[in-house]
Design an enzyme around this catalytic site. Structure first.
Site, mmCIF file in Angstrom:
data_model
loop_
_atom_site.group_PDB
_atom_site.id
_atom_site.type_symbol
_atom_site.label_atom_id
_atom_site.label_comp_id
_atom_site.label_asym_id
_atom_site.label_seq_id
_atom_site.Cartn_x
_atom_site.Cartn_y
_atom_site.Cartn_z
ATOM 1 N N HIS A 78 -38.077 42.178 43.167
ATOM 2 C CA HIS A 78 -37.271 41.506 43.480
ATOM 3 C C HIS A 78 -35.695 41.364 42.391
ATOM 4 O O HIS A 78 -35.992 41.939 41.474
ATOM 5 C CB HIS A 78 -37.823 40.280 43.292
ATOM 6 C CG HIS A 78 -37.148 39.237 43.480
ATOM 7 N ND1 HIS A 78 -36.634 38.572 44.373
ATOM 8 C CD2 HIS A 78 -37.162 37.695 42.357
ATOM 9 C CE1 HIS A 78 -35.753 37.095 44.708
ATOM 10 N NE2 HIS A 78 -36.162 36.844 43.433
ATOM 11 N N HIS A 91 -30.877 33.592 41.935
ATOM 12 C CA HIS A 91 -31.694 34.876 43.110
ATOM 13 C C HIS A 91 -31.895 34.497 44.347
ATOM 14 O O HIS A 91 -31.578 33.231 44.687
ATOM 15 C CB HIS A 91 -32.858 35.173 41.917
ATOM 16 C CG HIS A 91 -33.975 34.336 42.126
ATOM 17 N ND1 HIS A 91 -35.276 33.998 42.618
ATOM 18 C CD2 HIS A 91 -33.770 33.645 41.377
ATOM 19 C CE1 HIS A 91 -36.040 33.200 41.805
ATOM 20 N NE2 HIS A 91 -34.810 32.079 41.477
ATOM 21 N N CYS A 143 -32.482 39.394 49.285
ATOM 22 C CA CYS A 143 -32.497 39.438 47.630
ATOM 23 C C CYS A 143 -31.684 40.882 47.288
ATOM 24 O O CYS A 143 -30.699 40.516 46.133
ATOM 25 C CB CYS A 143 -33.526 39.486 46.527
ATOM 26 S SG CYS A 143 -34.910 40.776 46.773
#
Length: 263
Positions: free
Chosen positions: A93, A105, A194
């Protein structure tokens, strides 16, 4: 008898050692000019903060950039515009550090599609919201604390600068780009995740190394001619078990043929 005596002597020696070390103080401690300090053996060192241990060996020569990975709770600070990575079980991530313990994010989320209540949307994204966001192809670019972003995992800082063959933009420009994109966005597991968000902010071009690796694996799978035989066998097996019909015969012919032409 001898063993019992030896055991007793060892306990007495240990007790005497602890008593002496606990009352010992450096010269000048009685006058109050220096605080009394406690000495530690190698095995009695005070506990370190979780995750802050440096993974280096004695004698290693370290450069300025050879710092250990950033971890929530460490005293080392990120800089505004840094690209942060959090390794997960199946993926990584990504986020952009905005300063003041805040990270922007992109995360799949169904809730912005159902409500406009910003306070409710800003609550921690649950697994249900995340999965439904993936299926509905909706996400939000949100700002959370470093701790909520990391969720207890190790944080890597600007590691992608080595893998991406592009020079990063100025840190302030990176942060401003991220702040402008905060809000509800469309989501694609392959083409707008992301990683696309952070690479656009930091390098000016949206790309995903994870997607590229998956596509390379998929191409190698298609090129493997053994899969042609496997799909043909499964098709014949389905016709034997379920009978010959258009729903079984057509895939039995088309899938192996397509893989054969693509291999």
């Amino acid at each position: 008898m001898l063993d019992s005596l030896t055991f007793l002597l060892e306990k007495l020696f240990l007790l005497a050692h602890i008593k002496v070390s606990s009352v010992w103080s450096p010269p000048g401690g009685e006058q109050g000019d220096k605080p009394r300090t406690k000495s530690f053996d190698r095995d009695d060192a005070p506990p370190q903060a979780p995750g802050c241990h440096q993974r280096f060996q004695r004698g290693d020569l370290l450069d300025r950039d050879d710092a250990p990975p950033q971890v929530p709770g460490c005293h080392q600070r990120f800089q505004r515009g840094d690209l942060l990575e959090v390794p997960r079980t199946l993926f990584t991530h990504f986020g952009i550090y905005l300063g003041d313990n805040r990270v922007a994010h992109l995360i799949p989320d169904i809730l912005p599609l159902l409500t406009t209540d910003s306070q409710q949307i800003q609550e921690m994204v649950t697994n249900t919201r995340l999965v439904l966001g993936v299926l509905s192809k909706r996400a939000s670019i949100r700002v959370d604390s470093v701790e909520d972003f990391a969720y207890g995992s190790v944080i890597l800082r600007n590691e992608m600068d080595v893998a991406v063959r592009r020079s990063p933009l100025d840190n302030e420009e990176v942060a401003v780009r991220a702040e402008k994109l905060v809000g509800s966005v469309s989501y694609s597991l392959m083409w707008n995740n992301c990683e696309h968000f952070v690479t656009y902010c930091r390098y000016g071009t949206a790309l995903s190394l994870q997607t590229d690796k998956f596509c390379e694996w998929l191409k190698s799978l298609i090129r493997d001619q053994r899969n042609v035989l496997l799909t043909a066998f499964l098709g014949i097996l389905s016709m034997v078990c379920m009978g010959i019909s258009s729903s079984t015969a057509l895939p039995t012919l088309l899938v192996p043929f397509t893989l054969w032409m693509a291999s």
